[in-house]
Design a protein around this motif. Structure first.
Motif, PDB file in Angstrom:
ATOM      1  N   PHE A 195      -0.270 -12.178   1.813  1.00 17.13           N
ATOM      2  CA  PHE A 195      -0.399 -10.822   1.291  1.00 17.13           C
ATOM      3  C   PHE A 195      -0.613  -9.829   2.427  1.00 17.13           C
ATOM      4  N   ASP A 196       0.139  -8.737   2.400  1.00 12.39           N
ATOM      5  CA  ASP A 196       0.121  -7.744   3.482  1.00 12.39           C
ATOM      6  C   ASP A 196      -0.845  -6.610   3.135  1.00 12.39           C
ATOM      7  N   GLU A 197      -2.071  -6.698   3.637  1.00 10.82           N
ATOM      8  CA  GLU A 197      -3.077  -5.679   3.339  1.00 10.82           C
ATOM      9  C   GLU A 197      -2.735  -4.347   4.001  1.00 10.82           C
ATOM     10  N   GLU A 198      -2.088  -4.380   5.155  1.00  7.45           N
ATOM     11  CA  GLU A 198      -1.695  -3.135   5.822  1.00  7.45           C
ATOM     12  C   GLU A 198      -0.656  -2.379   4.998  1.00  7.45           C
ATOM     13  N   ALA A 199       0.291  -3.114   4.432  1.00 15.04           N
ATOM     14  CA  ALA A 199       1.305  -2.485   3.590  1.00 15.04           C
ATOM     15  C   ALA A 199       0.668  -1.882   2.340  1.00 15.04           C
ATOM     16  N   LEU A 200      -0.333  -2.569   1.804  1.00 13.35           N
ATOM     17  CA  LEU A 200      -1.019  -2.048   0.624  1.00 13.35           C
ATOM     18  C   LEU A 200      -1.739  -0.742   0.943  1.00 13.35           C
ATOM     19  N   LYS A 201      -2.413  -0.686   2.078  1.00 14.10           N
ATOM     20  CA  LYS A 201      -3.100   0.543   2.465  1.00 14.10           C
ATOM     21  C   LYS A 201      -2.121   1.707   2.572  1.00 14.10           C
ATOM     22  N   LYS A 202      -0.973   1.429   3.155  1.00 15.29           N
ATOM     23  CA  LYS A 202       0.045   2.472   3.297  1.00 15.29           C
ATOM     24  C   LYS A 202       0.552   2.913   1.934  1.00 15.29           C
ATOM     25  N   GLU A 203       0.787   1.934   1.052  1.00 13.06           N
ATOM     26  CA  GLU A 203       1.291   2.241  -0.291  1.00 13.06           C
ATOM     27  C   GLU A 203       0.291   3.085  -1.076  1.00 13.06           C
ATOM     28  N   LEU A 204      -1.001   2.771  -0.933  1.00 11.79           N
ATOM     29  CA  LEU A 204      -2.035   3.470  -1.698  1.00 11.79           C
ATOM     30  C   LEU A 204      -2.502   4.759  -1.036  1.00 11.79           C
ATOM     31  N   GLY A 205      -2.163   4.932   0.222  1.00  9.61           N
ATOM     32  CA  GLY A 205      -2.591   6.135   0.937  1.00  9.61           C
ATOM     33  C   GLY A 205      -4.061   6.129   1.287  1.00  9.61           C
ATOM     34  N   VAL A 206      -4.596   4.956   1.642  1.00 12.15           N
ATOM     35  CA  VAL A 206      -6.003   4.855   2.052  1.00 12.15           C
ATOM     36  C   VAL A 206      -6.059   4.310   3.476  1.00 12.15           C
ATOM     37  N   ASN A 207      -7.132   4.669   4.195  1.00 11.62           N
ATOM     38  CA  ASN A 207      -7.219   4.217   5.590  1.00 11.62           C
ATOM     39  C   ASN A 207      -7.900   2.868   5.740  1.00 11.62           C
ATOM     40  N   GLU A 208      -8.583   2.396   4.699  1.00 11.36           N
ATOM     41  CA  GLU A 208      -9.131   1.046   4.732  1.00 11.36           C
ATOM     42  C   GLU A 208      -9.404   0.568   3.311  1.00 11.36           C
ATOM     43  N   LEU A 209      -9.416  -0.757   3.162  1.00 12.19           N
ATOM     44  CA  LEU A 209      -9.768  -1.359   1.880  1.00 12.19           C
ATOM     45  C   LEU A 209     -11.279  -1.573   1.849  1.00 12.19           C
ATOM     46  N   PHE A 210     -11.802  -1.832   0.652  1.00 13.95           N
ATOM     47  CA  PHE A 210     -13.254  -1.893   0.511  1.00 13.95           C
ATOM     48  C   PHE A 210     -13.616  -2.961  -0.512  1.00 13.95           C
ATOM     49  N   GLY A 211     -14.688  -3.674  -0.261  1.00 14.31           N
ATOM     50  CA  GLY A 211     -15.145  -4.644  -1.239  1.00 14.31           C
ATOM     51  C   GLY A 211     -16.117  -5.647  -0.670  1.00 14.31           C
TER      52      GLY A 211
END
Length: 463
Positions: free
Chosen positions: A270-286
């Motif tokens: 799973f490409d977390e960097e691609a997801l950040k770009k798709e969602l328009g966020v600078n980092e994921l959180f959890g």
């Protein structure tokens, strides 16, 4: 694999006829949430019953409930073979806002090898595929390798309020060896997936009441508790800064994923960097220590879905709001119980009650999580059928969302559940321009037909 060749021939020869039938089904505005479509709901149920009869299914009934009817059918002549219970729904979501549709939602159109209509992907198209797979096997094989029962409801999009009682009341009628549901999605284009677990759900609303009415902030500010301020203090107490939930006992019954499962998830790449770009966020959180995929599949959550209170119009209004509230939902994992989680939320709210206000808690949707071991023969058989048609490895996944009736099936009937869906997350189900990629319609028909053979070989013969 001769049966796959025969299925391929049959589906190629009848593709246009099948698409015309599906368009006819999709043209019925079976919106379960709107009372003005009650006659359309009955019409859709009758259309489906007619299609089942034409396919060769037997004992077809349209069973009334206090809401919309359940359509039942079966074929039970495969002596000594397992029985599959096929579940799906014929109701659809409302279509608003209409102006965002590029074509009319109940006048199906094919564009770029995609079928556009409300219900194309969720779930009329996928239900139709199971009916046509049975028809194809009768036409090419003369019989079915397994016994089948269909239970297709008309209230999934409004939370299946009457189906648990229907299932409990018809437990013997619905007895089977495995439940098969095609109301989920694939991992991505050309990437089939079998889902073997879903998160449950528990929702509450918190209402905060301060003074008997809004107060002038110049006269009372600094001396009387602001309801929004109290609410924000309470909401901040639910999680720490890293995202870990701080409600006492919240994690105590969580069933950990096995190391083998976590290793399989890691292989999915799973490409977390691609997801950040798709969602328009600078980092994921959890929650620390888990990947994004693990946080959204195998870990529970507590999310604030909405806050209300005070003045939010143009300009400024200098008041101390007397009332405020918030809506919260928790996604739950095995072996968390929704009632126990709500009790723990209530205890936390009482423990952290801010001074100067009164609180009330209202309970909303609840649904238990479910899990079928991913190495179960019925799950693995589905993976083999996907691979036989798509010619790529199948991903074994859990779903982050909730389908409450799946847990009800699991609890009432005590059967393994196989979620083998053919939709894609990009297909706008519940939104304008819902569509279904016809590549997956075509391949999915073959996968389902093959699965009936694979699961016959995988499961022990019935006594």
């Amino acid at each position: 694999m001769d049966h796959l060749k025969e299925l391929d021939r049959y589906f190629n020869e009848h593709r246009e006829a099948h698409l015309a039938e599906l368009k006819d089904f999709l043209s019925i505005p079976s919106i379960s949430s709107l009372s003005e479509h009650k006659t359309d709901m009955r019409k859709a149920a009758e259309w489906l019953a007619g299609s089942m009869k034409a396919a060769g299914l037997e004992n077809i009934t349209i069973d009334d409930t206090p809401g919309h009817p359940v359509v039942y059918a079966d074929w039970l002549h495969a002596e000594g073979q397992p029985t599959l219970l096929i579940y799906g729904h014929y109701d659809v979501q409302p279509v608003d806002p209409l102006n965002l549709w590029d074509s009319e939602p109940f006048k199906p159109e094919v564009r770029d090898n995609k079928l556009y209509a409300r219900g194309a992907s969720d779930d009329k198209g996928q239900v139709f595929m199971h009916v046509k797979a049975v028809e194809a096997l009768f036409k090419t094989n003369g019989t079915l390798p397994v016994n089948v029962k269909f239970c297709i409801e008309g209230e999934e999009e409004i939370g299946s309020p009457h189906l648990p009682k229907y299932v409990a009341d018809h437990k013997d009628k619905l007895a089977a060896d495995v439940i098969v549901i095609s109301d989920t999605g694939m991992q991505g284009p050309g990437q089939p997936a079998v889902c073997y677990g879903l998160r449950g759900l528990a929702g509450v609303q918190i209402d905060v009441k301060g003074a008997k009415g809004d107060l002038h902030s110049g006269l009372y500010g600094g001396g009387v508790r602001n309801a929004i301020d109290a609410l924000v203090e309470l909401l901040a107490s639910f999680r720490d800064k890293e995202g870990t939930i701080t409600v006492d006992g919240f994690y105590e019954n969580v069933l950990p994923a096995t190391e083998e499962e976590r290793a399989e998830y890691a292989k999915l790449g799973f490409d977390e960097e691609a997801l950040k770009k798709e969602l328009g966020v600078n980092e994921l959180f959890g929650e620390p220590g888990y990947s994004y995929m693990e946080r959204t599949w195998i870990r529970p959550t507590l999310e604030i879905n909405g806050i209300f209170g005070g003045f939010s119009g143009e300009g400024i209004k200098t008041v101390l709001p007397s009332e405020a509230g918030a809506k919260i939902t928790c996604r739950l994992v095995p072996d968390q119980d929704p009632d126990e989680i709500v009790a723990k939320l209530r205890a936390h709210i009482e423990k952290h009650k801010p001074a100067g206000v009164e609180l009330s808690v209202t309970e909303f949707d609840k649904g238990k999580p479910f899990l079928t071991p991913y190495d179960h023969p019925a799950i693995q058989a589905a993976g083999k059928s996907f691979e036989a048609v798509y010619q790529v490895p199948t991903a074994y996944t859990r779903g982050g969302g909730s389908i409450p009736i799946v847990a009800a099936f699991d609890e009432i009937l005590g059967l393994p559940v196989v979620l083998m869906g053919f939709g894609l997350s990009s297909e706008n189900f519940h939104a304008p321009n819902e569509h279904f990629h016809l590549e997956n319609f075509d391949k999915g028909l073959r996968v389902i037909g093959d699965y009936y053979f694979e699961v016959s070989d995988a499961l022990p013969a019935a006594e």
